[in-house]
Structures are given as C-alpha cells and as structure tokens.
Scaffold this active site. Structure first.
Site, mmCIF file in Angstrom:
data_model
loop_
_atom_site.group_PDB
_atom_site.id
_atom_site.type_symbol
_atom_site.label_atom_id
_atom_site.label_comp_id
_atom_site.label_asym_id
_atom_site.label_seq_id
_atom_site.Cartn_x
_atom_site.Cartn_y
_atom_site.Cartn_z
ATOM 1 N N SER A 18 2.242 11.680 -22.104
ATOM 2 C CA SER A 18 1.224 11.224 -21.160
ATOM 3 C C SER A 18 0.190 12.327 -20.943
ATOM 4 O O SER A 18 0.530 13.472 -20.665
ATOM 5 C CB SER A 18 1.890 10.862 -19.828
ATOM 6 O OG SER A 18 0.918 10.435 -18.906
ATOM 7 N N GLY A 19 -1.095 11.966 -21.065
ATOM 8 C CA GLY A 19 -2.164 12.939 -20.870
ATOM 9 C C GLY A 19 -2.611 13.623 -22.138
ATOM 10 O O GLY A 19 -3.478 14.503 -22.105
ATOM 11 N N THR A 47 -5.094 7.077 -25.185
ATOM 12 C CA THR A 47 -5.988 5.964 -24.840
ATOM 13 C C THR A 47 -7.399 6.223 -25.341
ATOM 14 O O THR A 47 -8.055 5.332 -25.893
ATOM 15 C CB THR A 47 -5.987 5.746 -23.315
ATOM 16 O OG1 THR A 47 -4.655 5.434 -22.890
ATOM 17 C CG2 THR A 47 -6.907 4.608 -22.928
ATOM 18 N N ASN A 62 -2.230 12.901 -15.746
ATOM 19 C CA ASN A 62 -3.307 12.210 -16.446
ATOM 20 C C ASN A 62 -4.058 11.322 -15.462
ATOM 21 O O ASN A 62 -3.449 10.561 -14.721
ATOM 22 C CB ASN A 62 -2.680 11.362 -17.570
ATOM 23 C CG ASN A 62 -3.712 10.688 -18.450
ATOM 24 O OD1 ASN A 62 -4.908 10.819 -18.218
ATOM 25 N ND2 ASN A 62 -3.246 9.969 -19.448
ATOM 26 N N SER A 122 -3.720 7.328 -17.043
ATOM 27 C CA SER A 122 -2.459 7.175 -17.771
ATOM 28 C C SER A 122 -2.143 5.706 -17.991
ATOM 29 O O SER A 122 -2.167 4.894 -17.067
ATOM 30 C CB SER A 122 -1.327 7.831 -16.969
ATOM 31 O OG SER A 122 -0.094 7.641 -17.610
ATOM 32 N N SER A 123 -1.830 5.350 -19.245
ATOM 33 C CA SER A 123 -1.427 3.970 -19.553
ATOM 34 C C SER A 123 -0.022 3.741 -18.999
ATOM 35 O O SER A 123 0.922 4.421 -19.388
ATOM 36 C CB SER A 123 -1.420 3.739 -21.065
ATOM 37 O OG SER A 123 -2.701 3.885 -21.593
ATOM 38 N N GLY A 163 3.534 7.729 -23.884
ATOM 39 C CA GLY A 163 4.171 8.862 -24.526
ATOM 40 C C GLY A 163 5.468 9.241 -23.833
ATOM 41 O O GLY A 163 5.831 8.713 -22.776
ATOM 42 N N GLU A 222 8.016 10.882 -21.503
ATOM 43 C CA GLU A 222 7.784 11.288 -20.117
ATOM 44 C C GLU A 222 9.007 11.994 -19.533
ATOM 45 O O GLU A 222 10.151 11.540 -19.704
ATOM 46 C CB GLU A 222 7.442 10.080 -19.236
ATOM 47 C CG GLU A 222 6.076 9.499 -19.558
ATOM 48 C CD GLU A 222 5.643 8.429 -18.570
ATOM 49 O OE1 GLU A 222 4.454 8.113 -18.550
ATOM 50 O OE2 GLU A 222 6.498 7.922 -17.813
#
Length: 1008
Positions: A104-105, A109, A156, A159-160, A388, A390
């Site tokens: 994440s981050g 995306t 992030n 973040s998705s 991603g 985590e």
C-alpha cells in the site's frame, strides 16, 4: 538494452548487473531513484519506485517516443510495458494482462491510470466517435471507483481498499470497444470503524459529499458539513488532509454523468451515503427488558432517505422476524444485537452500493452487438490493480485476505516467469537447466487447503451450532496447525510475548511475519445481515434501491440455502482471478515504496530491501540470468550493431540475418559467449552487451560525423541554388510589381484636380510589400495636398478656428458627445450681444483697459461662469482668457477684475465625460479654479470643446504642453487642500449649481 541512458544513472536493467547480489541490486535501485529514474527493467518486468512528486514524463511527447518501440529501445517506462502488451495483443492476436503489485502506497493505482492513459492515447487514430466514447468512459470509471473504493490510510492518501481487475476489449483493428471490471473484497469494515491513532479516513466519497455538495443538497439529505458530527467517521474527520474533497466531488459527479448514470441514480447514491452517516448516530437504550431508539428523530430521516415507512425502519432496527415451523414471531433485539444489526446494515448497504456501481459501469461499457464472423475476433488487455501486502498495528480479517491474495499472485508471478523462460528456450532450441527458487505454495496451502487450511477451519467454526467465539476458532487453528512451520500462536510459542493469549496468531508470509488478531474473524466471515433489513430495502419505493436487494422478496417462511462465507467467496474469486491471469500473456509492474513519510528525496534502505525481498525481485533477476542475460531477434540485433563489422555495414550479402549476426559476433570475438536460437541470439553475460554498446557508440559518433559532413554539404549546395534562383525571380517580380503599382496610382489619380472632392473617393490600390512605406509617404503627400486645397482660401481668423477644432477633435473624440464642431466658434462671447445684451459694452471697455495694462495680444475665450469661492460658496462670475492671463471678473460690478492667473501657471484642465459644462483649471500652486460655463445662447449650447481646443491650439503654438483630463469624479486642490468634484443630475434643477460635500463639491445639473 535500454537506449539513451548513460551509466551515471545506473543500470537500466537489473539483468545487466555485474554481480547478482542484494547489495548491488539495492545500490543500483537507490542510485536510479536519486537521479530521478524511477523505472528499471528486470528483462520484461518494470520495477517502479514511487517518486512522491509530479514528474514530466507522461505527456504526449513521451507517449510518441514509446509508441511502437521495443522494450530495450527506450529508457525503462510504464509506457514501454503497456506498448509491449498492446503489440502482443494486436500483432499476435493474444490476450494479455498487466499485473501491478506492491504494498500500500507504492503507487499501484497511479501506475494503472498511466497505463490506461497510454492505451487510450495510442488507439483510435481515425478518431471514430464510438471508440472515443468507450475510451472516455473507461478513463472516467477510474475516477468513480477511486471515490467509492479508495480511502486515506496512514501509508497512502489514495489507498485502494478493494481489488480491481479491468478487461479492455479491442476489435481486430486494435481499437477499444468495451470492457469489464471485476472487484474483489471491498474493506467494508472501514465504513463503521477506522483505527484511532493512525491517519485513516473512511471512503473518499463520504468526505467529498460533505465538503463538495451544494447546501441545498445537504439540507435535503439532512447532512452537516462537519465530519466530527457523525460517529462512523469522526476519527477520520479530525485528520488534516491535503485532499481537495470539494473539487473531487464535482469531478466524480461529472464522471458519473459521462459514464451514463441518470440523475435519479446519482441522487440515490448520495442518499445511501447519507443513510450510513445517520445510522452511525443511532443510539439504543433500554427500558427494563425493552430496547428503544433514543434519538427517534433519525428514524424519520432514515425513512425519508430509504423511501420507506418510518415504522418499518424502526421495527427492522429493534426486532428480528423468526420463523418457527408455521409460526412467525417478532423477537426483540437486545441492546448489543441492535447495535450489531445497525453496523451490519451500514456495511452491507455500502458494499451493495459499491457492487451496484461496478455492475452499472459494466452494463454501460460491455461489448454489445459484436459478431465474431462479421467483426473478427476481439482480444483483451487486462489490468490488475489490487491491494498490496499490508502489515498494520492491528491486522484483522481484511489484512489476512489481502495478504493471502498477494501470496497467490506471487506464486503465479514466479511460475509464469519460469514458464515463460522455459517456453522461450524450448521455442528457440536452447538447452534448459533447472532453476531453484522459493516456492510459496506451502503458504497458499496453509490458507486455502481443504479441511486443513485456515479458511476451512474458519468456515467450520462458523457452521457450528451454538455460540462460537473467536477464541474457539483460534483454539481450532492451534489444534490443526500445531506442526506447521509457517504458523504459530502464543499457545504454541509461550515465550513469544509479542503475541497475546487467545487473540493472536502469526504467519510467516513470503513478505515477512505478520501477526493477526482473531477478534472479529467469525463475524466478518459470517457477514450476517438479518433478513428483515433485506426485506425493508427491497420494499423501498425507490426503484434503484429496490433493485440492489433482489433477495428481499423472499418471505420469512421460505427456506434459503446457507450463503457462502466471506472467506470462501474471496478464495473462489482469487482462484478464478489466477486462472484468468494464467490464460493470458502476463506483463508485470512491481511497485516499491521508498519511505513512510512520502518524501521525494528519502530512500529508506531497510524498507526498500524488505520489499525487494518479498517481491522476489532478486530471484526474478537470477531466473533471467540463469541462462542468458539478454536475447534479441536477429533483424533487431543486426539493425543495432551492424556498423561494428565490415561484413554487415551498411548491408550484408550473407544468406540470412542469422548468418550475418554470427559473422558479426565472430569478428568481435564473442562467439563463445552466445547461443543461436531459431529467431533470436542469446547473450550470456552483461559484459558482452556493454562491449557491443561501447563499440557501437564509438562507431555511431564516426558515422554521424560523416553523415553530418555529407549532408551539410548537400544542404549548402541545395540552399545556394535555391537562394540564387529565388533572388533572380524576386528581383524580376519586384520590378514588375513596383511598375504595376506606379502605373495604377497614376491612372487612378490622373484627373484629381478636376474632381469635386479632389480625389477623396478614389480607392488606393494595394501596394506590394516592398512599397508599403512608400505608399504611406505617398498618402501623406496626397493628404497634405488635399488639406491645402481646402484651407488655402481661408482667412487667418478661420485658420485659427480650424486649428482649434482639430485640436479638440484629437483630444476629445469619443470622450464627449457634443464638441460644438458644427457651429462657428466666436471665442470672446462676453462682447456678443446675444450672450450679454446689456453688459457687452462694459466688458469691452474693461478688456481694453486690461489689454493696455497687461499688454496681451488677443482674447482666446470669455464666458459667464458659476464658480466656487474660497469660502466654498457658489457665485456668478465671468471668465476671460487671453494669450497671457486668465481673469476672474464680477459681472455685477461692471466686470471688475477679481483675480488674474498667468497662463504659464496653468498646468492642465479637467472636464467630465458628460454633457455638463464643468471645467477645472489646474495650477502650479495647487489653487485650482473650479467653474461651470453658463449663460449660453442658445441655452443648450456646449462650449467645453471650444474652450479646450482654443487652449490646446494656443499652448501648441507656444510649444508648451497642456494636460487635458476627461474623468469623473474630478480630483483637484482648493487652497492647497485636495478635494473631489462630482456631477449629479437632478430632475427639478433649473440651473447648474455647486454645493459642498464631505469630500469636496457636487455640481447639480438639470436632468431634463
């Protein structure tokens, strides 16, 4: 081999490292990041480091540089991998996919958006309207899905919180004709809970609604703009964010309209978001054994938003309808059950809304009316942008599923890379040797294996009769997995104080060890939503909301099959996703997050090292390097290096390109470091590539110098011949045009003296460019002659008047309406018996005395005026202007001179743009004279133009400058004090008059 990047930026492909070690890998990654090179290859895999800043490498120029080029022809870039996937799809008619992974981050995306942007830019060269519409909708869908599926986390800002796989369908020409989106595991628990102490917010769409919606819309939804007023989001509402929610709200609403959402559908979406906010504020209390809603006003608001009756809402929140055989009873909730039901409803509504949005987009963008027999086979490029790996401070069911997903994708990555390598070697007839690598199948089996895996144990716990707790689930895990090398808990490792008893378990993932808290696992896996809520929403009068809950039509007595658990649904979707990806030709983007503080300068070695390890990048390099570090097809290799050998430059005469490549490499002494496949040459070590590149670079310099010399000579000779020919033509043509113009002018103006208007009506011919200045001079000569013919017979007095009128026209044209140009200008009006029938003789005597005394030559202007005296009173006076002085006179006392001002002391005059007769004379000593001309005969006459023109003409004859200001209000100085004169129109005013005001004076003029 990436072109146009020197070694000062590091190796553009990790395969070309001298030694394959983690230290060299990290050093090269850091160097490229610090030099602003965020992309690096591992063969055909792109490694992307999040730059945390805007970079000018995604524009139209960059797109053109990568369009249709091979991977190794340009520096590493996302566009190169997108173009490779597109070419494979278009040329070989193969379905391809681009898998974007990372924590994440790390920028997944953004990477997916740039890939979509590139594909949109290079397709549809014929600009077909339908294709442009599809492209626009595919791009806009990103904006909508980000709003409803992304949130700010401590890692992030965007973040998705869901996984997304988008298939883009292309026709036989390679133009996009539609698409389809699959979404995976929306983190719906974020709707009702965000961890305190971490920079986390709820989904972006909620904050966009609160910050960006118009006040009227918020009132209709009963919503305030303050996020802290709502229980579900108040934690995130206290976080300061750089996100512009207001602008994003408009962008998302516009995107939904472009995609095809109706106004009613968009309004329903925002009603559902408002419903969730109000649900969070519901408070339950108890009166004995009876559970009550404390803030019952919210029930009517919820009924309004859900388009259903208030009593139905209240009943669904407080009671559960239970069928016992043929009987149906209403069982009242306890306080705890009511709170659980409320939160479950909020999560379920949001999840259903999100799935409905995805489904609605799919309905619009899916390929319609496509016949393979007519249109040809359509092919697909898939883009996977999924959460991603985590590791949070508190890792729950969602993080467990997300990390399982990453295990599956990592397994697929290693398998497909190995498979691709092996298939390419077999295809080219090159011997293949086995490569050892870490196989994370053991971790995948730990999670998904039937009867023994964690998901199986969790599902079994959820199906047990009676009350099953999270602690009981953990005990079952400990019993089943007691000997598993990748699983542990505090019970199995009593000395591990980082794990809590009866709460935590740890899994050794390929990405590192992660401790999970089992709190909430049972509830989240069951994902229980009371049937009463489903019936409530199905019976809504809002057709959009009703369509979201089709299962609500079942009666309570109808037996329904037990729904699949969240874990099973997710596992099935992952297996399906992996099968889908495995059926396509994959391309990879591996994203790395350089630091935790979003700094564009900081490269945290340990953090990046950890990601490199768990992404398996070093293993990827080793797999690629196990046999041959570089491979290229013969024509491309020959095209790049043929200048090195005399046998291949400029063109070879050997039987085939393969033979030519052999001869080239033999002449360079590299025949022992290469292997020859059927269509490609395989080069074992990077040193050979570097040596070839060095020789090529040296030869390219010499070739370029030679070509430049030859071409410059050719250009110079061509240029000389063209210039010489052009000069001859230009000279001849210029002479012809000049003669033609002179003849034409002579013909048109031949009889100009005999014309009534002396040729003013004659149209001038258009001159050639070379004679434009000559034409200007000729026109000036003609205009002077024409003017001379008009004024040659005028008397000196008429000439003076003409000059004054010209001066007036130059100064005041377009500034005032009536300049008095059509009448004769008398100038000295006080000697006129029209203006002063009784006092003209007296004024004549006084002016004669003044002429003898002050020795002036002539009177320029005289008139009766209304002026302001030094006591700020208005009084009648006469104004006499000669060529030397300006006199104020008292008409009551036989025009006795009151004061004289030398004309050289006058610096300028100010007049207003209206029809009034206000004039302010500015003097050097700041004792300005404010007057209004009056007593004109006829009464409507305007003498302002005459006064200004006469003064301008006189000052010009004395080679002095007079400043004329046309302004309103007029700023001036009276006795050294600054003041303002304003003109006002009054209906009942008979004559102009001055009155005192706070800032100066007001001239009131008649309005009729």
């Amino acid at each position: 081999m990436a072109e146009h990047e020197s070694l000062e930026f590091g190796k553009a492909d990790f395969v070309l490292l001298d030694n394959v070690s983690l230290e060299e890998f990290m050093a090269n990654l850091k160097l490229r990041f610090e030099k602003g090179r965020i992309y690096t290859y591992i063969g055909e895999v792109v490694v992307s480091v999040n730059p945390y800043r805007a970079m000018n490498i995604y524009g139209r120029d960059t797109i053109e540089q990568y369009k249709g080029r091979e991977l190794y022809e340009r520096p590493p870039h996302l566009f190169a991998i997108a173009d490779a996937a597109y070419k494979a799809m278009k040329r070989r008619n193969k379905d391809t996919c681009i898998v974007i992974s990372g924590e994440s981050g790390a920028g997944k995306t953004e990477a997916s958006k740039y890939i979509m942007q590139y594909i949109a830019a290079i397709t549809n060269p014929s600009q077909r309207a339908e294709v442009e519409r599809v492209k626009n909708m595919l791009l806009k869908s990103n904006c909508v899905l980000e709003a409803f599926g992304n949130a700010k986390t401590n890692r992030n800002d965007n973040s998705s919180r869901f996984g997304k796989y988008m298939d883009i369908n292309f026709d036989f020409k390679g133009d996009p004709i539609g698409g389809h989106i699959n979404n995976y595991l929306l983190e719906k628990s974020r709707v009702i809970f965000q961890q305190e102490g971490e920079l986390q917010r709820c989904f972006k769409c909620i904050f966009q609604l609160m910050k960006g919606a118009p006040d009227a819309q918020l009132r209709s939804l009963h919503i305030q703009r303050d996020p802290t007023a709502y229980t579900y989001i108040k934690v995130g509402g206290q976080i300061k964010s750089s996100i512009n929610d207001s602008a994003d709200f408009k962008a998302v609403t516009d995107a939904m309209k472009v995609i095809g959402f109706t106004t009613e559908e968009i309004q329903t979406v925002y009603k559902i978001l408002a419903t969730i906010l109000h649900l969070g504020n519901l408070k339950f209390g108890s009166d004995g054994d009876v559970t009550l809603i404390e803030n019952s006003k919210l029930v009517s608001i919820l009924g309004d938003l859900l388009s259903t009756k208030d009593e139905n809402v209240e009943k669904a929140l407080l009671y559960r309808t239970v069928a016992t055989g043929r009987d149906v009873i209403d069982k009242q909730h306890t306080h705890q059950e009511a709170s659980y039901g409320r939160d479950a409803l909020a999560k379920a509504i949001y999840e259903r809304l999100f799935c409905w949005i995805v489904g609605r987009i799919n309905d619009i963008i899916e390929v319609k009316n496509y016949d393979v027999r007519v249109h040809g086979k359509n092919t697909v490029i898939g883009v996977l942008d999924i959460y991603g790996f985590e590791i949070f401070q508190n890792n729950s069911f969602e993080q467990f599923c997300i990390n399982y997903c990453n295990e599956k994708l990592q397994q697929l990555f290693i398998q497909l890379v190995l498979k691709q390598e092996q298939e390419e070697y077999q295809r080219e007839g090159i011997p293949w040797k086995h490569i050892d690598y870490f196989n994370n199948q053991i971790i995948v089996d730990l999670v998904e294996q039937q009867h023994k895996g964690i998901f199986a144990v969790l599902d079994e716990a959820c199906m047990n009769v009676g009350k099953v707790t999270d602690e009981m689930f953990l005990q079952a895990l400990n019993g089943k997995l007691v000997k598993h090398a990748h699983y542990t808990s505090r019970k199995l490792s009593p000395t591990d104080k980082n794990l809590e008893f009866d709460r935590d378990f740890r899994i050794r993932h390929y990405a590192g060890d992660v401790a999970y808290s089992v709190v909430g696992f049972i509830d989240k896996n069951k994902d229980t939503l009371f049937q009463d809520f489903k019936r409530l929403l199905y019976n809504s009068s809002n057709p959009v909301l009703k369509a979201m809950w089709p299962e609500g039509k079942l009666r309570i007595t109808e037996v329904t099959k037990r729904p699949l658990t969240a874990a099973t649904l997710f596992k099935n979707s992952m297996i399906s996703l992996v099968e889908n990806l495995a059926s396509k030709e994959p391309y990879y983007v591996r994203c790395i997050k350089p630091n935790e503080v979003k700094s564009p300068l900081l490269f945290e070695h340990e953090r990046c090292k950890h990601q490199v390890e768990y992404l398996g990048l070093l293993e990827n390099v080793r797999v690629r390097r196990a046999g041959f570090a570089n491979r290229q097809i013969y024509p491309r290799f020959l095209q790049r290096y043929k200048m090195i050998s005399e046998f291949t430059w400029p063109n070879h005469d050997l039987p085939s390109d393969k033979e030519a490549v052999k001869r080239l490499l033999q002449s360079c002494g590299f025949e022992h470091d290469v292997a020859y496949g059927k269509t490609k040459v395989f080069i074992r070590t990077p040193r050979t590539i570097f040596s070839l590149e060095e020789q090529r670079a040296e030869m390219v310099k010499r070739i370029v110098l030679f070509l430049q010399k030859v071409w410059r000579g050719t250009l110079a000779r061509m240029h000389y011949r063209r210039m010489r020919a052009a000069l001859i033509i230009i000279r001849a043509y210029r002479r012809y045009k000049v003669k033609s113009y002179i003849r034409d002018v002579n013909r048109r103006f031949k009889n100009v003296r005999g014309m009534k208007d002396h040729g003013k009506h004659v149209k001038w011919p258009t001159p050639p460019k070379v004679l434009r200045k000559f034409e200007e001079a000729l026109r000036n000569i003609y205009n002077r002659w024409w003017a001379w013919t008009l004024i040659k017979d005028l008397s000196p007095e008429q000439l003076v008047q003409i000059r004054a009128k010209v001066a007036t026209l130059e100064c005041l044209k377009g500034q005032r309406a009536d300049l008095g140009l059509q009448r004769a200008w008398e100038g000295n009006y006080l000697v006129s018996k029209k203006d002063s029938p009784g006092t003209a003789s007296s004024f004549t005597l006084i002016s004669s005395d003044l002429q003898r005394k002050d020795k002036f030559m002539r009177v320029l202007f005289s008139c009766n005026v209304r002026k302001i005296n030094r006591f700020n009173k208005a009084e009648d006076r006469a104004l006499l202007i000669t060529d030397r002085h300006l006199y104020k006179m008292d008409p009551v006392k036989q025009y006795k001179p009151m004061k004289s001002i030398p004309l050289y002391n006058v610096t300028g005059v100010s007049i207003s743009p209206g029809k009034d007769q206000l004039v302010v004379f500015h003097t050097k000593d700041n004792r300005d004279l404010i007057v209004c001309l009056q007593g004109m005969v006829p009464a409507g006459d305007s003498r302002i133009g005459e006064l200004v023109g006469t003064l301008l003409s006189h000052f010009k004859s004395e080679k002095r400058k007079l400043q004329v200001n046309i302004v309103s209000p007029i700023h001036c100085s009276m006795n050294g004090r600054k003041c303002t004169v304003v003109v006002e129109t009054k209906i009942n005013q008979s004559q102009p008059d001055f009155t005192k005001s706070r800032s100066g004076y007001i001239l009131s003029v008649p309005g009729n």
